[in-house]
Enzyme design. Structure first.
Site, short mmCIF file in Angstrom:
data_model
loop_
_atom_site.label_atom_id
_atom_site.label_comp_id
_atom_site.label_asym_id
_atom_site.label_seq_id
_atom_site.Cartn_x
_atom_site.Cartn_y
_atom_site.Cartn_z
N LEU A 110 0.51 -1.11 -0.47
CA LEU A 110 -0.26 -0.04 -0.07
C LEU A 110 0.97 1.58 -0.59
O LEU A 110 1.93 1.15 0.41
CB LEU A 110 -1.17 -0.32 1.20
CG LEU A 110 -1.48 -1.40 1.40
CD1 LEU A 110 -2.80 -0.86 2.52
CD2 LEU A 110 -2.89 -1.11 -0.14
N HIS A 141 -3.25 4.19 -1.98
CA HIS A 141 -4.68 2.91 -1.38
C HIS A 141 -4.76 4.17 -0.55
O HIS A 141 -6.43 3.18 0.06
CB HIS A 141 -3.37 2.02 -1.46
CG HIS A 141 -3.34 1.15 -1.85
ND1 HIS A 141 -1.71 1.05 -2.70
CD2 HIS A 141 -3.82 0.05 -3.44
CE1 HIS A 141 -1.21 0.50 -3.67
NE2 HIS A 141 -2.90 0.15 -4.12
N GLN A 186 -4.94 -12.14 -13.27
CA GLN A 186 -4.39 -10.43 -14.36
C GLN A 186 -3.12 -10.75 -15.04
O GLN A 186 -2.77 -9.17 -14.90
CB GLN A 186 -4.83 -9.16 -13.54
CG GLN A 186 -4.62 -8.93 -12.02
CD GLN A 186 -5.05 -8.08 -11.10
OE1 GLN A 186 -6.37 -8.31 -10.91
NE2 GLN A 186 -4.93 -6.86 -11.54
N LYS A 209 -6.13 6.17 -11.17
CA LYS A 209 -5.20 6.77 -11.80
C LYS A 209 -5.06 4.88 -13.29
O LYS A 209 -4.41 5.03 -13.90
CB LYS A 209 -4.04 5.98 -10.65
CG LYS A 209 -2.73 6.30 -11.37
CD LYS A 209 -1.79 5.01 -11.88
CE LYS A 209 -1.38 3.75 -10.68
NZ LYS A 209 -0.81 2.90 -11.31
N ASP A 210 -6.65 3.60 -12.50
CA ASP A 210 -6.39 2.62 -13.01
C ASP A 210 -7.48 2.92 -14.05
O ASP A 210 -8.75 2.33 -14.14
CB ASP A 210 -6.06 1.43 -12.16
CG ASP A 210 -4.90 1.46 -11.83
OD1 ASP A 210 -3.74 0.75 -12.91
OD2 ASP A 210 -5.02 1.03 -10.64
#
Length: 282
Positions: A33, A37, A61, A149-150
Site C-alpha cells: 500500500l 490506496h 490478471q 489512476k487505473d
C-alpha cells in the site's frame, strides 16, 4: 482491527456489519500500500461505518511474462497501515483460498476490455473482472472504492456492475501523485534513481495535452503526437500507447468535444507504468 484469511470469515463480517445497520465501504487492493490506496481507505472511512480492505495479488490478471512472482508484497506493513488509517478488517487470502480450483467460469469484459490496456495485456481485464466480481460476491451490498489512476479498470468495473446489476456503488477517487507529478504506484519501487527521474515524462506528457486543450486545441492527432513526443524525448522511456477517450463511453475520439481523458502507457527501463488525466473540452 481484525485480519482474516478465509472467504467465509470475510463474508460473515460484512453480513454482520449490515445486520447492525452499518453501510460497508469496501477497498479492494493488491497490497504494498501507498498513499493512493490509503486515500481510498480514508474516503471509505469518511463515507461508511464498516471498512474492509482486501489484499490479494490476483494471479488471473497477470500474463505469462508479467511480474506476478516479483510483484512487491509486505502484508505486515500493509496491515499496520490499514489499522492506522481506520480500516475495520483486512481480508488477506492466499491464492488457494480465493481459487480452490482454476476458475472455469470467468467474466468477459467485452470490447471495453480489449483495447488499450486490454490489447497490451491480453486477458488482463478478464482476470480483473473475475476477481472483483468474486470479491463483490463475498462483500455483498456495499460501496467500493477505486482510484482514477487505473482509469480503464475503473470504467470496466463500472460497466460490469451496471450490466450485471450488482448491488455495489463504485466510487472513484482522485489519483494521488508525488510532488513532481508521478502517479503513485506499487510498481514505482522497481525504478532506479535515474528511472524514477525519467518517469515524470508520463505526467508531463499528459499535462501538455491538458494545457493544449485548455488553450483551444481539439484535434486528437495533435494531442497524441505531443504526448508521444514528450515521452519519446526521454532516453529511458519507450511508449506503449497514447490515447484520448470520451470520459463517459471510454471510446477513443478524433476530436475533443466534451469531457475526455488522455491516457499513456510506457516502459521506463523494464518497468511498465500507466497514467491518465482529465481533459476539459467544450
Amino acid at each position: 482491527m481484525e485480519v482474516v484469511k478465509d472467504r467465509r470469515s470475510f463474508r460473515e463480517a460484512c453480513q454482520l456489519a449490515r445486520a447492525d445497520g452499518k453501510e460497508v465501504g469496501f477497498v479492494p487492493t493488491m497490497g504494498f500500500l501507498h498513499e493512493g490506496h490509503l486515500s481510498l481507505v480514508a474516503r471509505a472511512r469518511q463515507d461508511t461505518a464498516f471498512v474492509p480492505v482486501s489484499i490479494f495479488v490476483n494471479p488471473l490478471q497477470f500474463g505469462p511474462s508479467e511480474d506476478l512472482a516479483s510483484y512487491p508484497r509486505d502484508l505486515d506493513r500493509d496491515v499496520e497501515l490499514c489499522e492506522k488509517e481506520g480500516a475495520d478488517l483486512v481480508f488477506a487470502p492466499e491464492p488457494d483460498e480465493m481459487y480452490p480450483a482454476r476458475p472455469e467460469v470467468t467474466i468477459d469484459p467485452g470490447p471495453l476490455g480489449e483495447r488499450l490496456e486490454g490489447a497490451s495485456r491480453p486477458g488482463h481485464f478478464r482476470g480483473v473482472c473475475t476477481v472483483v466480481a468474486k470479491l463483490f460476491g463475498l462483500a455483498g451490498p456495499c460501496r467500493s472504492y477505486f482510484g482514477e489512476k487505473d482509469a480503464q479498470q475503473l470504467a470496466v468495473i463500472r460497466r460490469m456492475v451496471a450490466d450485471l446489476e450488482l448491488p455495489v456503488e463504485v466510487v472513484a477517487c482522485p489519483t494521488v501523485r508525488e510532488p513532481d507529478g508521478l502517479a503513485m504506484s506499487s510498481r514505482n519501487t522497481y525504478l532506479s534513481g535515474e528511472e524514477r527521474r525519467a518517469a515524470t515524462c508520463l505526467y508531463e506528457a499528459l499535462a501538455r495535452a491538458a494545457w493544449l486543450v485548455e488553450g483551444g486545441e481539439r484535434d486528437v492527432l495533435t494531442l497524441k503526437a505531443e504526448m508521444a513526443k514528450r515521452i519519446g524525448a526521454e532516453a529511458l522511456a519507450r511508449v506503449d500507447y497514447v490515447a484520448v477517450v470520451d470520459e463517459e463511453t471510454f471510446q477513443e475520439v478524433d476530436v475533443v468535444r466534451g469531457p475526455a481523458r488522455a491516457l499513456v502507457a510506457a516502459r521506463i527501463g523494464t518497468t511498465r507504468l500507466i497514467d491518465n488525466l482529465a481533459l476539459k473540452g467544450d
